[in-house]
Design a protein around this motif. Structure first.
Motif, PDB file in Angstrom:
ATOM      1  N   VAL A  44       0.851  -1.179   0.000  1.00  0.00           N
ATOM      2  CA  VAL A  44       0.000   0.000   0.000  1.00  0.00           C
ATOM      3  C   VAL A  44       0.892   1.235   0.000  1.00  0.00           C
ATOM      4  N   PRO A  45       1.078   1.868  -1.152  1.00  0.00           N
ATOM      5  CA  PRO A  45       1.937   3.058  -1.191  1.00  0.00           C
ATOM      6  C   PRO A  45       1.237   4.262  -0.563  1.00  0.00           C
ATOM      7  N   GLN A  46       2.028   5.195  -0.101  1.00  0.00           N
ATOM      8  CA  GLN A  46       1.511   6.402   0.544  1.00  0.00           C
ATOM      9  C   GLN A  46       0.605   7.186  -0.402  1.00  0.00           C
ATOM     10  N   GLU A  47       0.903   7.120  -1.681  1.00  0.00           N
ATOM     11  CA  GLU A  47       0.128   7.882  -2.663  1.00  0.00           C
ATOM     12  C   GLU A  47      -1.275   7.306  -2.866  1.00  0.00           C
ATOM     13  N   ALA A  48      -1.509   6.058  -2.412  1.00  0.00           N
ATOM     14  CA  ALA A  48      -2.810   5.422  -2.621  1.00  0.00           C
ATOM     15  C   ALA A  48      -3.287   4.717  -1.350  1.00  0.00           C
ATOM     16  N   PRO A  49      -3.520   5.487  -0.284  1.00  0.00           N
ATOM     17  CA  PRO A  49      -3.968   4.844   0.960  1.00  0.00           C
ATOM     18  C   PRO A  49      -5.315   4.165   0.760  1.00  0.00           C
ATOM     19  N   LEU A  50      -5.518   3.071   1.474  1.00  0.00           N
ATOM     20  CA  LEU A  50      -6.766   2.335   1.349  1.00  0.00           C
ATOM     21  C   LEU A  50      -7.901   3.032   2.100  1.00  0.00           C
ATOM     22  N   PHE A  51      -7.630   3.451   3.351  1.00  0.00           N
ATOM     23  CA  PHE A  51      -8.652   4.056   4.187  1.00  0.00           C
ATOM     24  C   PHE A  51      -8.009   5.033   5.156  1.00  0.00           C
ATOM     25  N   ASP A  52      -8.818   5.954   5.636  1.00  0.00           N
ATOM     26  CA  ASP A  52      -8.383   6.853   6.691  1.00  0.00           C
ATOM     27  C   ASP A  52      -8.450   6.069   8.000  1.00  0.00           C
ATOM     28  N   THR A  53      -7.329   5.938   8.676  1.00  0.00           N
ATOM     29  CA  THR A  53      -7.292   5.136   9.902  1.00  0.00           C
ATOM     30  C   THR A  53      -7.492   5.980  11.152  1.00  0.00           C
ATOM     31  N   LYS A  54      -8.009   7.179  11.005  1.00  0.00           N
ATOM     32  CA  LYS A  54      -8.210   8.038  12.174  1.00  0.00           C
ATOM     33  C   LYS A  54      -9.504   7.712  12.922  1.00  0.00           C
ATOM     34  N   THR A  55     -10.276   6.775  12.388  1.00  0.00           N
ATOM     35  CA  THR A  55     -11.510   6.363  13.051  1.00  0.00           C
ATOM     36  C   THR A  55     -11.472   4.848  13.249  1.00  0.00           C
ATOM     37  N   PRO A  56     -12.202   4.343  14.239  1.00  0.00           N
ATOM     38  CA  PRO A  56     -12.265   2.888  14.425  1.00  0.00           C
ATOM     39  C   PRO A  56     -12.799   2.164  13.194  1.00  0.00           C
ATOM     40  N   ALA A  57     -13.759   2.750  12.507  1.00  0.00           N
ATOM     41  CA  ALA A  57     -14.299   2.113  11.296  1.00  0.00           C
ATOM     42  C   ALA A  57     -13.222   2.050  10.215  1.00  0.00           C
ATOM     43  N   GLY A  58     -12.437   3.114  10.090  1.00  0.00           N
ATOM     44  CA  GLY A  58     -11.336   3.123   9.110  1.00  0.00           C
ATOM     45  C   GLY A  58     -10.288   2.079   9.454  1.00  0.00           C
ATOM     46  N   ASP A  59      -9.992   1.932  10.744  1.00  0.00           N
ATOM     47  CA  ASP A  59      -9.059   0.905  11.209  1.00  0.00           C
ATOM     48  C   ASP A  59      -9.526  -0.486  10.783  1.00  0.00           C
ATOM     49  N   ARG A  60     -10.801  -0.787  11.036  1.00  0.00           N
ATOM     50  CA  ARG A  60     -11.358  -2.109  10.678  1.00  0.00           C
ATOM     51  C   ARG A  60     -11.303  -2.333   9.177  1.00  0.00           C
ATOM     52  N   LYS A  61     -11.657  -1.317   8.420  1.00  0.00           N
ATOM     53  CA  LYS A  61     -11.635  -1.443   6.957  1.00  0.00           C
ATOM     54  C   LYS A  61     -10.214  -1.689   6.466  1.00  0.00           C
ATOM     55  N   LEU A  62      -9.242  -0.979   7.063  1.00  0.00           N
ATOM     56  CA  LEU A  62      -7.851  -1.166   6.651  1.00  0.00           C
ATOM     57  C   LEU A  62      -7.380  -2.573   6.995  1.00  0.00           C
ATOM     58  N   LYS A  63      -7.722  -3.063   8.177  1.00  0.00           N
ATOM     59  CA  LYS A  63      -7.336  -4.423   8.560  1.00  0.00           C
ATOM     60  C   LYS A  63      -7.882  -5.438   7.559  1.00  0.00           C
ATOM     61  N   ASN A  64      -9.142  -5.293   7.168  1.00  0.00           N
ATOM     62  CA  ASN A  64      -9.744  -6.211   6.196  1.00  0.00           C
ATOM     63  C   ASN A  64      -9.071  -6.109   4.833  1.00  0.00           C
TER      64      ASN A  64
END
Length: 143
Positions: A44-64
């Motif tokens: 996952v390059p910095q230029e194309a992040p998958l999700f914003d991890t500043k929220t718990p929902a973003g954290d879960r989405k990134l983990k998946n």
């Protein structure tokens, strides 16, 4: 028609921290310059992040999403700078690789004496920072 066989493409995921991404880009440069070596980068390059991890929902989405991306790779490469010992995402990536039976290759940066114990324990091999040792490990250890 050529008698030269097609090169195998190695599916890799390179664990890295965006804050410390110079090593990531140097590794890509080494791999890009390797002779007779092809790879597909599932990182996952910095230029194309998958999700914003500043929220718990973003954290879960990134983990998946990470589980899906790591699950499609044939090896996980860990740049074992000392900062990684404290990174929750690196730990998660190594756990996901182990869950899916994906070999972990640890790369020791130039001049570094110490390597985080977590990386040493999880890696199937630790290699030095040079093209030959990294590419050889990928060829030998990738599924």
């Amino acid at each position: 028609m050529s008698d030269v066989p097609a090169l195998k493409t190695y599916d890799i995921f390179i664990s890295h921290a965006w804050k410390y991404n110079k090593g990531y880009y140097r590794l890509l440069s080494l791999l890009d310059g390797a002779r007779l070596f092809q790879y597909a980068n599932h990182s996952v390059p910095q230029e194309a992040p998958l999700f914003d991890t500043k929220t718990p929902a973003g954290d879960r989405k990134l983990k998946n999403a990470l589980e899906k991306q790591i699950g499609s790779a044939k090896c996980l490469i860990v740049l074992s700078g000392m900062y990684v010992a404290h990174r929750k995402w690196l730990k998660l990536e190594m756990e996901l690789a182990q869950k899916h039976g994906i070999p972990i290759i640890g790369v020791v940066p130039r001049g570094q004496q110490r390597v985080p114990l977590e990386v040493k324990q999880a890696a199937v091999t630790m290699v030095s920072w040079n093209t030959r040792s990294i590419v050889t490990a990928i060829r030998k250890r990738s599924l």
